[in-house]
Motif scaffolding. Structure first.
Motif, PDB file in Angstrom:
ATOM      1  N   UNK A  40      45.059 -51.450  92.281  1.00 39.57           N
ATOM      2  CA  UNK A  40      46.062 -52.523  92.366  1.00 39.57           C
ATOM      3  C   UNK A  40      45.453 -53.773  92.994  1.00 39.57           C
ATOM      4  N   UNK A  41      44.726 -53.610  94.102  1.00 37.74           N
ATOM      5  CA  UNK A  41      44.105 -54.764  94.751  1.00 37.74           C
ATOM      6  C   UNK A  41      43.080 -55.421  93.841  1.00 37.74           C
ATOM      7  N   UNK A  42      42.300 -54.602  93.122  1.00 35.94           N
ATOM      8  CA  UNK A  42      41.289 -55.163  92.213  1.00 35.94           C
ATOM      9  C   UNK A  42      41.947 -55.947  91.080  1.00 35.94           C
ATOM     10  N   UNK A  43      43.032 -55.429  90.513  1.00 37.61           N
ATOM     11  CA  UNK A  43      43.710 -56.129  89.423  1.00 37.61           C
ATOM     12  C   UNK A  43      44.328 -57.434  89.903  1.00 37.61           C
ATOM     13  N   UNK A  65      34.110 -55.704  93.829  1.00 34.28           N
ATOM     14  CA  UNK A  65      33.908 -55.849  95.279  1.00 34.28           C
ATOM     15  C   UNK A  65      35.193 -55.511  96.051  1.00 34.28           C
ATOM     16  N   UNK A  66      36.327 -55.969  95.571  1.00 31.53           N
ATOM     17  CA  UNK A  66      37.598 -55.679  96.252  1.00 31.53           C
ATOM     18  C   UNK A  66      37.889 -54.178  96.246  1.00 31.53           C
ATOM     19  N   UNK A  67      37.693 -53.511  95.109  1.00 26.84           N
ATOM     20  CA  UNK A  67      37.919 -52.069  95.035  1.00 26.84           C
ATOM     21  C   UNK A  67      36.978 -51.307  95.966  1.00 26.84           C
ATOM     22  N   UNK A  68      35.709 -51.718  96.023  1.00 24.79           N
ATOM     23  CA  UNK A  68      34.737 -51.046  96.884  1.00 24.79           C
ATOM     24  C   UNK A  68      35.107 -51.192  98.360  1.00 24.79           C
ATOM     25  N   UNK A  69      35.465 -52.408  98.763  1.00 20.15           N
ATOM     26  CA  UNK A  69      35.845 -52.634 100.158  1.00 20.15           C
ATOM     27  C   UNK A  69      37.098 -51.832 100.505  1.00 20.15           C
ATOM     28  N   UNK A  70      38.050 -51.756  99.598  1.00 21.32           N
ATOM     29  CA  UNK A  70      39.270 -50.994  99.858  1.00 21.32           C
ATOM     30  C   UNK A  70      38.969 -49.508 100.048  1.00 21.32           C
ATOM     31  N   UNK A  71      38.045 -48.958  99.249  1.00 23.17           N
ATOM     32  CA  UNK A  71      37.726 -47.536  99.348  1.00 23.17           C
ATOM     33  C   UNK A  71      36.909 -47.206 100.603  1.00 23.17           C
ATOM     34  N   UNK A  72      36.106 -48.140 101.078  1.00 21.49           N
ATOM     35  CA  UNK A  72      35.224 -47.882 102.223  1.00 21.49           C
ATOM     36  C   UNK A  72      35.825 -48.326 103.551  1.00 21.49           C
ATOM     37  N   UNK A  88      37.920 -62.921 101.291  1.00 20.67           N
ATOM     38  CA  UNK A  88      39.112 -63.744 101.439  1.00 20.67           C
ATOM     39  C   UNK A  88      38.796 -65.225 101.500  1.00 20.67           C
ATOM     40  N   UNK A  89      37.643 -65.600 102.075  1.00 26.09           N
ATOM     41  CA  UNK A  89      37.283 -67.009 102.158  1.00 26.09           C
ATOM     42  C   UNK A  89      36.676 -67.565 100.891  1.00 26.09           C
ATOM     43  N   UNK A  90      36.011 -66.701 100.116  1.00 21.46           N
ATOM     44  CA  UNK A  90      35.289 -67.201  98.941  1.00 21.46           C
ATOM     45  C   UNK A  90      36.056 -67.039  97.641  1.00 21.46           C
ATOM     46  N   UNK A  91      37.099 -66.190  97.628  1.00 23.50           N
ATOM     47  CA  UNK A  91      37.840 -65.957  96.394  1.00 23.50           C
ATOM     48  C   UNK A  91      39.318 -66.180  96.635  1.00 23.50           C
ATOM     49  N   UNK A  92      40.038 -66.421  95.570  1.00 24.08           N
ATOM     50  CA  UNK A  92      41.474 -66.613  95.692  1.00 24.08           C
ATOM     51  C   UNK A  92      42.242 -65.316  95.733  1.00 24.08           C
ATOM     52  N   UNK A  93      41.620 -64.171  95.376  1.00 25.25           N
ATOM     53  CA  UNK A  93      42.319 -62.892  95.347  1.00 25.25           C
ATOM     54  C   UNK A  93      41.985 -61.971  96.483  1.00 25.25           C
ATOM     55  N   UNK A  94      41.284 -62.472  97.509  1.00 29.47           N
ATOM     56  CA  UNK A  94      40.896 -61.594  98.610  1.00 29.47           C
ATOM     57  C   UNK A  94      41.832 -61.618  99.793  1.00 29.47           C
ATOM     58  N   UNK A  95      42.881 -62.427  99.757  1.00 30.80           N
ATOM     59  CA  UNK A  95      43.777 -62.518 100.910  1.00 30.80           C
ATOM     60  C   UNK A  95      44.559 -61.229 101.127  1.00 30.80           C
ATOM     61  N   UNK A  96      45.078 -60.655 100.050  1.00 25.81           N
ATOM     62  CA  UNK A  96      45.824 -59.403 100.191  1.00 25.81           C
ATOM     63  C   UNK A  96      44.912 -58.276 100.671  1.00 25.81           C
ATOM     64  N   UNK A  97      43.687 -58.245 100.185  1.00 22.37           N
ATOM     65  CA  UNK A  97      42.712 -57.259 100.661  1.00 22.37           C
ATOM     66  C   UNK A  97      42.461 -57.424 102.155  1.00 22.37           C
ATOM     67  N   UNK A  98      42.373 -58.652 102.621  1.00 22.97           N
ATOM     68  CA  UNK A  98      42.135 -58.894 104.046  1.00 22.97           C
ATOM     69  C   UNK A  98      43.273 -58.334 104.891  1.00 22.97           C
ATOM     70  N   UNK A  99      44.508 -58.456 104.436  1.00 25.22           N
ATOM     71  CA  UNK A  99      45.643 -57.883 105.178  1.00 25.22           C
ATOM     72  C   UNK A  99      45.512 -56.369 105.279  1.00 25.22           C
TER      73      UNK A  99
END
Length: 578
Positions: A40-43, A65-72, A88-99
């Motif tokens: 979900x985060x990757x999509x 990268x988002x999926x890998x960070x979420x799993x680890x 989160x700083x370099x992409x527009x879709x990394x904010x939710x992952x950061x939370x």
């Protein structure tokens, strides 16, 4: 030296692999949940990147990268928190992952110092990637980035850390309360044991002495030549009763002395003693009959003794409250239980001077407790012909468990009929003692702990969640208000009207032009500067956006004013892609 370094690297890699593939961390349910969350985060990240840019390889790399960070994030909380800050700083879709990563890291990073260092490192990379390429004046963007990181990472991390600490404290308090309850039970048990021993000693010293005197005197009367044969038989019954009472007193004293009421003593009588009990009653002139059916089977010692007590209590109460009425004692060996029943006929008509027998009012209460402790049932009530019936049911093999009548067990029912009262009070019309008084039972320690620890647990949890949500909402509203004000300020500094552009002429003094125009140091013009042609050599320039509405929403009109030698040397209008 190199071999030592390689061995250390291999050991570190093995430890890392154990942390990632540890069976306790990855149950089937958790594996499924983590995979769904990562997908979900990757999509979402890929969709955000595709909307904000050309997509392609960058979108795929961001999703991976988002999926890998979420799993680890569970195995490497510090490293993944820093990586989530970079995404989160370099992409527009990394904010939710950061939370998500900040919430997970807040509860898994040990130590306040490590958590602080990890958050600072994540903030540094978040700030660096978010502001790259750095503009000429970056105070305003830095403030925006700091507020965003506070909302996206610091607040979830602190909330998660507080939640875990609160649960740990609550668990510690529960263990402490359980320990205190166990200690209190031990102290209460020791106090009960001391009291039992004192009561046993008093019974032995007082009742034992009196019963011994009764036995001696009845023995002497039995050999008196002046007594008739019938009198000698009555005295013999009294002597046998006193001897039996001595044996039972010794059994009770033994039970009270060692504090094991669930264990029957060898001196305690069982169901096998009921026939002799009936014979003694018949010898005393009571019309009593014994009926047995079924094949005898052994019972547990406590159940065996309880059955004997039912017959004894039934006969005793029939003597007192229905004197002269015929009595039937029944022993029925059913396939699954033994039924001991004592039934007497209706009370015979007596003269007006007849007085009701005195009773302590505790007979059936004690019998019900005995039946409950051995897993049996007790029934007492009137019969159709006006008599009274007392029956106990005792399962084979039951002895020490809590039966259906246990007040703390499941299916708790007291099988004694509501119309039945202790010691057959209803047979002579007297009212029972203590009727309607509340029954006070000892509180189960587990229920007491639940009441101690769970009084406001749910409400406190709701308050904490509501408080955390309110804090985040207030932070978001403050950030939104600050952002709107800053955007208005940035627009005032970085945009001019086309008429202002036309009113400025090349050759005007620099001071005059700067006084007529805004400062130009705006975040809104930072992206346009990189797309403009090179400025004239040796000059300084101001860049502004046009406030006029554009026909093409993908194109911005940009005005550039360049100064050299104290005068406006060049002004140009550009159309760049937004």
């Amino acid at each position: 030296m190199k071999s030592v370094e390689r061995a250390g690297a291999r050991a570190w890699a093995r430890a890392l692999w154990r942390r990632i593939a540890e069976p306790g961390q990855w149950s089937r349910r958790r594996v499924a949940g983590e995979c769904v969350l990562a997908v979900v985060l990757a999509l979402l990240a890929a969709g955000t990147e595709a909307l904000g840019g050309p997509g392609g390889l960058r979108t795929l790399l961001v999703a991976v990268a988002v999926a890998t960070v979420s799993l680890l994030r569970r195995a490497l909380p510090e490293a993944m928190l820093i990586a989530a800050g970079a995404l989160g700083g370099s992409t527009g879709g990394g904010d939710l992952l950061l939370i998500v990563v900040a919430w997970s890291a807040g509860r898994r990073i040990d130590g306040v110092l490590r958590a602080t260092v990890s958050l600072c490192a994540s903030f540094a990379v978040y700030e660096a990637f978010d502001l790259w390429p750095w503009p000429e004046a970056a105070p305003a963007p830095a403030v925006f980035t700091a507020v965003g990181f506070l909302v996206l990472a610091v607040v979830p991390g602190l909330a998660s850390r507080y939640w875990v600490q609160r649960r740990t404290l609550l668990r510690t308090l529960q263990e402490r309360n359980l320990q205190l309850l166990r200690e209190r039970q031990m102290i209460a048990g020791q106090a009960r044991m001391r009291e039992r021993q004192r009561i046993a000693q008093d019974m032995h010293d007082s009742l034992g002495h009196q019963l011994a005197l009764i036995t001696v005197h009845t023995g002497a009367l039995e050999v008196d030549h002046e007594l008739t044969g019938r009198q000698r038989e009555a005295v013999a019954v009294l002597r046998e009763a006193s001897v039996a009472a001595m044996h039972e007193l010794r059994a009770v004293v033994g039970i009270l002395g060692d504090g094991t009421p669930g264990e029957a003593k060898p001196a305690a009588k069982g169901v096998a003693g009921i026939p002799s009990l009936v014979e003694s009653a018949a010898a005393a002139g009571t019309p009593v009959h014994l009926a047995e059916s079924g094949e005898p089977r052994p019972l547990a010692p406590t159940a065996d003794h309880a059955g004997y007590r039912v017959a004894q209590e039934g006969l005793t109460n029939a003597y007192k409250h229905a004197p002269g009425a015929p009595i039937t004692v029944s022993l029925r060996y059913e396939p699954d239980s033994l039924v001991v029943e004592v039934a007497n006929g209706p009370v015979p008509q007596v003269g007006a001077g007849h007085r009701a027998a005195v009773s302590g009012g505790q007979g059936l209460t004690g019998l019900w407790e005995r039946a409950r402790l051995v897993g049996g049932m007790l029934h007492a009530g009137s019969t159709e012909d006006g008599g009274f019936r007392l029956a106990g049911v005792f399962p084979y093999g039951a002895g020490n468990g809590h039966g259906p009548g246990d007040a703390h067990g499941s299916g708790s029912t007291r099988t004694t009929s509501d119309s039945a009262v202790d010691d057959f009070w209803r047979q002579n019309g007297a009212a029972p003692l203590g009727e309607g008084e509340p029954v006070i039972d000892q509180l189960d320690p587990r229920e007491e702990l639940k009441s101690i620890m769970g009084t406001r647990k749910r409400s406190n949890g709701c308050l904490i969640i509501a408080g955390t949500g309110l804090l985040i909402l207030v932070g978001l509203m403050a950030a939104a208000l600050f952002g709107v004000g800053s955007l208005v300020d940035e627009a005032d500094k970085g945009a001019i009207d086309p008429q202002d552009y036309a009113s400025v002429k090349v050759g005007d003094p620099e001071a005059q032009v700067r006084h007529a125009l805004p400062s130009g140091s705006s975040l809104l013009t930072s992206h346009a500067r990189s797309k403009l042609p090179a400025k004239p050599a040796g000059s300084t320039c101001l860049v502004f956006l046009s406030t006029a509405d554009e026909d093409d929403s993908a194109t911005d009109t940009v005005y550039r004013f360049c100064f050299k030698d104290g005068k406006l040397a060049d002004k140009r209008e550009f159309h760049v892609k937004s």
